[in-house]
Each structure stands twice: as structure tokens, then as C-alpha cells.
Design a protein around this motif. Structure first.
Motif, PDB file in Angstrom:
ATOM      1  N   ASP A 647       0.860  -1.179   0.000  1.00  0.00           N
ATOM      2  CA  ASP A 647       0.000   0.000   0.000  1.00  0.00           C
ATOM      3  C   ASP A 647       0.900   1.234   0.000  1.00  0.00           C
ATOM      4  OD1 ASP A 647      -1.720   2.091   0.454  1.00  0.00           O
ATOM      5  OD2 ASP A 647      -2.692   1.206   2.202  1.00  0.00           O
ATOM      6  N   PRO A 648       0.882   2.057  -1.049  1.00  0.00           N
ATOM      7  CA  PRO A 648       1.782   3.220  -1.090  1.00  0.00           C
ATOM      8  C   PRO A 648       1.579   4.174   0.077  1.00  0.00           C
ATOM      9  CG  PRO A 648       0.747   2.845  -3.226  1.00  0.00           C
ATOM     10  CD  PRO A 648       0.051   1.948  -2.246  1.00  0.00           C
ATOM     11  N   ALA A 649       0.356   4.236   0.607  1.00  0.00           N
ATOM     12  CA  ALA A 649       0.067   5.195   1.672  1.00  0.00           C
ATOM     13  C   ALA A 649       0.388   4.666   3.063  1.00  0.00           C
ATOM     14  CB  ALA A 649      -1.407   5.598   1.613  1.00  0.00           C
ATOM     15  N   ALA A 650       0.654   3.378   3.168  1.00  0.00           N
ATOM     16  CA  ALA A 650       0.928   2.781   4.481  1.00  0.00           C
ATOM     17  C   ALA A 650       2.396   2.950   4.843  1.00  0.00           C
ATOM     18  CB  ALA A 650       0.547   1.314   4.471  1.00  0.00           C
ATOM     19  N   HIS A 651       2.717   2.665   6.105  1.00  0.00           N
ATOM     20  CA  HIS A 651       4.101   2.706   6.579  1.00  0.00           C
ATOM     21  C   HIS A 651       4.503   1.314   7.075  1.00  0.00           C
ATOM     22  CE1 HIS A 651       3.360   7.026   6.426  1.00  0.00           C
ATOM     23  NE2 HIS A 651       4.680   7.171   6.381  1.00  0.00           N
ATOM     24  N   TYR A 652       5.759   0.978   6.822  1.00  0.00           N
ATOM     25  CA  TYR A 652       6.271  -0.355   7.130  1.00  0.00           C
ATOM     26  C   TYR A 652       7.549  -0.212   7.963  1.00  0.00           C
ATOM     27  CZ  TYR A 652       3.044  -1.763   3.459  1.00  0.00           C
ATOM     28  OH  TYR A 652       1.900  -1.964   2.700  1.00  0.00           O
ATOM     29  N   ARG A 653       7.567  -0.912   9.089  1.00  0.00           N
ATOM     30  CA  ARG A 653       8.681  -0.791  10.036  1.00  0.00           C
ATOM     31  C   ARG A 653       9.536  -2.054  10.003  1.00  0.00           C
ATOM     32  NH1 ARG A 653       9.606  -2.281  15.385  1.00  0.00           N
ATOM     33  NH2 ARG A 653      10.989  -0.860  16.561  1.00  0.00           N
TER      34      ARG A 653
END
Length: 689
Positions: A647-653
Motif C-alpha cells: 500500500d503506497p500510503a501505508a508505513h512499514y517498520r
């Protein structure tokens, strides 16, 4: 509005429309692709381009016999005992139910009725196709393909297929076919090391074009043939190949061909791979959600030199680093000191296990390990007791020498008494000892394939039926036993086998860069949860460049992790590192085995990998091939692996470093890796915030 009959089968994301041809008594493909593709004029209507050929030769026919289609490759060739050859049938009718279609054709003069069968697979974009032939008089079937598949292309077809040899299976290979015929197959009684019964077809006109795929479900002799026909059509035929050259069909008998699985993805080869992965998960059924245990196999450590003390030493070390399953490979049974004897006499060697095999198994299990055993039930050694008692059980041709391959002969598994022997042997072993894992190997293809006195027998089909009968018995009688399929590596990997086993062994080659290439091809056709992969000490055969222990682990973790190295030679530091990798694998194996997999690059790139997505977690197995066409050739600049499907709008840690990326960043720039000589692989776990 059309005046001819038309039927549409729908999968989760695709439509497949068949029509009764307006030009003759046959079925032809009207449309195949995403939902709605069937609305509008057919892009496959080539039937009127008939200069010097018949309409049937030009049609995108689903299945046609020689007689109606005399020039451009028929799917069925039938002959009467009086020598009349050819089929001219009429359409009898259709039966349509939810997700299923049956189209019947009959030639009353010849005495043959053929039904084209279609079935969608729930939860997938796969359509199964096969044919049923019923004779009213004795017939000789010289060709009996399962189906034909038509692919609309504009400038020619790009064929992608999997080739190789023993120790170099599943090599991704491409061929551009604009005119002519391409064929591949096997007459070795198994799909074979040279080719896999799997083919993908794309249009040459665009890069990463939508992909059409076929896979033949048959663990015996087979062929897949692609023909670029006049007018630009590409037609793919697939089916089994009788060992005897033809099959006799008795009056009243029905012959059912193997199923041909047909798949489509608008997202190219990578999308097509996920369609096949989903189908493999469907075939696994309830067994899909069983935990696939971290395996240790003792073969590369001890070979045929098997004894209780040495195996227990390995088992203890394997348990210490986190293995969950210990498998004793070849060499555990009477008379098996090398590859010249013992096969067929499936009793533990009392000299190797002086306190009894049951005691040995109990001691292994006492370490917290499940226990597994290697068998090769289709083969027999000439000096074995089994061969002395039942010399008639082997394939042979009277008056001809019995050729040895790998110092062994092959049992005629098409015989019921041989099947009963194999079933009895496996029942005895699994009933006498606490065995939770069975590795079924097959290292010897049939050569002098005959059964004296039996007349004209369909030996290939009978062997397959016997093999499947034994596997079906194992699944029913011993449902908790994990079964691994192997044939000298990856020589018998097809959907019929996968439906009855839990994992398969893609290749005997476990060298790191060699194995990377094998697994890259394998994952185009099959799912990670069925791919058994080991960490070993094996040096490279085709690509000898050294790789780190981390590389070997990350590569093996792309499927079902196993270890096959001689752990006794590893340093304490290497064992500690192995324990850390195994612990990390256990934390994410549910994502690796059940998530959506995406292939990132290829072994030809400086960095490649596999991305797995499940729920809020994304796992990336990244591997540096060591090619100096990118970082770290330029100091200070990391190499990057672009991810997909996020998802381009999500953030991934990143759970290890705490670094957070936006989905757009990972899709556009990619995940950075600062490779070095000592750091050539990584496993990154991202959690979506």
C-alpha cells in the motif's frame, strides 16, 4: 446476437468462454482473460482464413481429432482394428452445472464417444480440462491428448518453461516462437529432470504481457507441444504419451486423460506464479496448515555409513541448534553398505542398530525430535532377497538383458501384487516404529519396460495408477505421516504428486548459487510450502563462487527449511549462527508458507529475492549474487530491491532496525542492502503500521 451455443466458466478473477463453432462440429475458444473479456467479438476467430487448409485446421479448437483436423496437429488419433483411421464426429449435447461443463461428441461409424470436461477450482484462477473416451468397439488410440489451449498473440509467442538435468533442474528458459513447433516431454516414466510439465505463454508485443499457463497433472510419460499456426495463432496441446505408442480401448471401456490445469494472470509471469501457488495450497487441503518442521537429514554427513551411534551424535547436535525432525536417509536397511545391494529388503540392519531399531527411534524422539526415514519402494537390487523370490516382479523383456541403472532394477508397480507388497512394507515400517516422516525416492527410470505374457498393456498408466494407489493408502491409513516426494531430486514433481505429498525435493544439488537458480525456477510453478530446501556444505557445481552460511540459510528459508550438513565439523560459532537463523525462521515460517509470494529479480541480477506478504507482515529474503554490476561497486551506495504489492500510503517498520519506510518509498526506490564480502544475504521483516 450469436446464433451458436456458448458457455462461460468463471473463476475468482477470470472468464473462460467456449462456443460451438459455426463452421463445424467442434468446440472452440471464444475468450479467455479477466472478467468481461467475453463481451465483444471474439479475438480468436481465425476460422475463415482457410486457404489450403480446412476450417478445423484454422479454428481455435478446444479439442479435435485427426479426420476433422488433418493438417495442423490433431489432439486425438483413433484407429479401428480394420485399419480405418480418423474421427468425424457430431455434437451430441452439453451438460452445464455450477463451475462445470461437459461437451459430448460422437462418431457412430467409428464407435467412439468423446466428452470434453471442464471444471473451475474454487478460490483460484485455474480451470481443469480433460477428456473421456468411450468405445463401442475395440479401438486403437495413437494420440490421446488431454486438451488444447489457444492463446491470442499478435506478433508471436514468448514461451517460458523449465529445463535442466540431474542436479540442475527448474532452470527458467525462454523461447520466442513466431512460426513452427516447439515440443518437450519425457518418456522416462516420470516427468523427468530435463523438462517440467509446465508452460507459460505471453505475447511478444509487450514486456510483462498477461500470461497464460498450463500444467499437466501426470507423473508418467508426457508431452506439451506449442504450435504457431497459419494466421498467427498459437495453440498448445498437452497429454500423456503411452509407452507402447498406442492404447487399446476395449468395447464399453472409458479412458480418462490426465487433467490439464489452465491458468491466466494479467500480471505477467510473477502474477501467474501466484495463481499456481494458490492452486498448490488448494491441493494441500487440510494438510496446508500443518507446521512443516525444521528437518535434519543425515545423508550428506554419513552417506551409506549408517549406525546408531553416529546418527544419534548428529541428532543431538541437530536438536541443539533447533531442528525439529531427524531423517535417516539411505543405508539404514539390511545389505545396504553401498548402492549395489539391499533395495527391496526393507528391514533395519541389526548390525547398525544392535539395541534394536525401535530403541534407536525412541532415543531420537527422546531428544525432542520427530523421526523420519528414507525409502525407495519402486526399486530392487539384483542381489536382494526380494529379487530372488520374485524375479518376475521387475520390468523385463524376455530374451533381452536386464540393464542396471544405478546398480538396480525397477519393480513393475502396475502389478497389483507389487503394489500390495509396497503397501505392506510401508504399513509394517510405519506400524512398528514411531515414524512421522517418510521420504519416497525414485532413482531409476524404466528401460526394458515389459511384462512378459501380458499382451498389449498400458504399462505407463498402470505404473502411475499403482504409484497413486500407494500414496492414497498412505494418506488414508497414516494421515499424520508427512510424505516427501523425490525422484533423484526433482524428476517427479507434478500436481498429481503434490496432491498426495506434503513437500517435494527440487534437486539433489544443494550448493548455494546453484540452488538459488533451481529455486527461482521452481517458485514460478510451485508454492514455497512444498519446496524442501537444505543448508549444506556442498560446494558449487555450476557456479562455484563461495557464499556465507547466512546466504545458505536465507536461501533455504525461502521454502521449507532443512539442514543436511555434517554438523560435527561445524565450529561452535557456526552452530550458534545456525541456531539464530532457525529461531528467526520459526518466527516467520507461517508468512513464508501461507503468504502471497512475489519473485523479486532473478539470479542474473546483482540482488534478487522473494517477498512474502501475510496480514500486517512482509518478509523479504534478499540475496546478493556477488555480481559487481551495482553496489557495493560504488562505495557508500547500497543496492536496492524494489518491493511489490504494498500500500503506497501505508508505513512499514523494519523489526530489526526500527527503520520505517512508506509503501511508496519501498515500491519506488526499494529496500536498501549494503552488501559486503561477509554480508551477502538478509531476512527483513516489515510490519505495517
Amino acid at each position: 446476437m450469436t446464433s451458436y451455443q456458448r458457455w462461460t466458466l468463471r473463476t475468482e478473477n477470470t472468464s473462460y468462454t467456449v462456443r460451438l463453432s459455426p463452421d463445424g462440429p467442434w468446440a472452440e475458444l471464444d475468450a479467455w482473460g479477466p472478467h468481461g473479456v467475453e463481451s465483444g467479438p471474439s479475438a480468436l476467430d481465425w476460422s475463415h482464413r482457410t486457404h489450403f487448409i480446412t476450417p478445423a485446421d484454422a479454428a481455435p479448437a478446444e479439442y479435435l481429432p485427426h479426420g476433422l483436423r488433418p493438417f495442423n496437429g490433431a489432439d486425438l488419433v483413433a484407429e479401428r482394428t480394420d485399419g480405418e483411421r480418423g474421427v468425424w464426429w457430431d455434437f451430441e449435447g452439453a451438460e452445464e452445472t455450477e463451475g462445470k461443463l461437459r461437451l459430448a461428441f460422437a462418431d457412430e461409424t467409428l464407435g467412439l464417444r468423446t466428452v470434453l470436461c471442464y471444471e473451475t477450482v474454487p478460490g483460484t484462477d485455474v480451470i481443469l480440462r480433460w477428456t473421456e473416451h468411450t468405445a463401442s468397439r475395440e479401438l486403437r488410440l495413437e494420440r490421446l491428448d488431454s486438451a488444447a489451449v489457444n492463446v491470442p498473440v499478435t506478433t508471436g509467442a514468448r514461451l517460458t518453461y523449465l529445463t535442466g538435468q540431474w542436479s540442475q533442474e527448474f532452470q527458467l528458459t525462454r523461447l520466442d516462437l513466431t512460426r513452427g513447433t516447439f515440443t518437450m516431454g519425457s518418456t522416462q516414466g516420470v516427468p523427468g529432470h530435463a523438462y517440467v510439465p509446465w508452460l507459460a505463454v505471453q505475447d511478444l508485443a509487450t514486456d510483462d504481457a498477461p500470461a497464460y499457463g498450463v500444467a499437466l497433472e501426470w507423473p508418467g510419460n508426457w508431452h506439451i507441444t506449442a504450435e504457431a499456426e497459419p494466421g498467427g495463432a498459437v495453440r498448445v496441446r498437452a497429454g500423456r504419451v503411452p509407452h507402447e505408442g498406442a492404447v487399446l480401448l476395449a468395447p464399453g471401456a472409458t479412458l480418462t486423460t490426465p487433467r490439464l490445469a489452465c491458468a491466466f494472470s494479467p500480471d505477467g509471469l510473477d502474477g501467474l506464479s501466484r495463481v499456481w501457488h494458490r492452486y498448490d495450497r488448494h491441493l494441500s487441503g487440510d494438510r496446508l496448515h500443518r507446521t512443516r518442521k525444521v528437518l535434519y537429514n543425515s545423508w550428506e554427513a554419513t552417506g551409506f555409513d549408517v549406525d546408531a551411534a553416529g546418527q544419534l551424535e548428529l541428532a543431538k547436535t541437530a536438536a541443539d541448534i533447533g531442528a525439529e525432525l531427524f531423517v535417516v536417509d539411505d543405508g539404514w536397511f539390511t545389505g545396504r553398505r553401498d548402492d549395489t545391494g539391499g533395495l527391496g529388503d526393507w528391514y533395519p540392519d541389526p548390525a547398525a542398530f544392535p539395541q534394536g531399531f525401535d530403541r534407536f527411534v525412541e532415543e531420537v524422539r527422546g531428544l525432542g525430535l520427530d523421526f523420519g526415514l528414507w525409502v525407495e519402494p519402486e526399486s530392487v537390487s539384483p542381489g536382494s532377497r526380494l529379487h530372488a523370490e520374485h524375479p518376475d516382479w521387475i520390468y523385463r523383456v524376455d530374451g533381452r538383458p536386464a540393464r542396471l541403472v544405478r546398480n538396480q532394477l525397477l519393480l513393475d508397480l502396475g502389478r497389483t501384487d507389487v503394489q500390495d507388497f509396497v503397501i505392506g512394507t510401508l504399513d509394517r515400517l510405519l506400524g512398528s516404529y514411531a515414524i512421522g516422516y517418510l521420504k519416497w525416492d525414485m532413482n531409476r527410470p524404466p528401460t526394458e519396460r515389459g511384462r512378459p505374457g501380458a499382451g498389449h498393456v498400458d504399462l505407463d498408466a498402470e505404473h502411475v495408477a499403482g504409484y497413486l494407489r500407494v500414496l492414497d493408502h498412505l494418506r488414508t491409513a497414516h494421515p499424520d505421516v508427512t510424505v516427501e516426494g523425490c525422484a533423484g531430486g526433482g524428476a517427479r514433481i507434478d500436481h498429481m504428486t503434490l496432491a498426495r505429498t506434503d513437500v517435494v525435493w527440487p534437486s539433489d544439488n544443494t550448493a548455494p548459487l546453484d540452488r538459488l537458480s533451481v529455486q527461482h525456477g521452481f517458485l514460478h510453478a510451485h508454492a514455497p510450502h512444498v519446496m524442501s530446501s537444505w543448508v549444506t556444505d556442498a560446494p558449487g557445481v555450476f557456479d562455484p563462487r563461495p557464499r556465507s552460511l547466512a546466504f545458505r540459510f536465507v536461501n533455504a528459508m525461502c521454502g521449507v527449511l532443512g539442514i543436511g550438513a555434517d554438523l560435527r565439523t561445524w565450529t561452535p560459532e557456526e552452530r550458534a549462527e545456525a541456531a539464530r537463523w532457525i529461531a528467526r525462521y520459526k518466527e516467520v515460517r507461517d508468512v513464508l508458507h501461507h503468504g502471497e509470494a512475489r519473485l523479486l529479480g532473478s539470479p542474473a541480477d546483482a540482488t534478487c529475492g522473494v517477498q512474502y506478504d501475510a496480514g500486517a507482515r512482509t518478509v523479504v529474503a534478499a540475496l546478493s549474487t556477488g555480481r559487481l554490476d551495482g553496489a557495493p561497486l560504488v562505495p557508500g551506495r547500497p543496492d536496492r530491491l524494489r518491493l511489490r504489492g504494498l500500500d503506497p500510503a501505508a508505513h512499514y517498520r523494519d523489526t530489526a532496525t526500527g527503520t520505517t519506510y512508506s509503501g511508496a518509498h519501498l515500491l519506488h526506490y526499494g529496500l536498501p542492502f549494503a552488501w559486503s564480502r561477509d554480508h551477502d544475504a538478509d531476512l527483513v521483516v516489515l510490519t505495517r503500521g
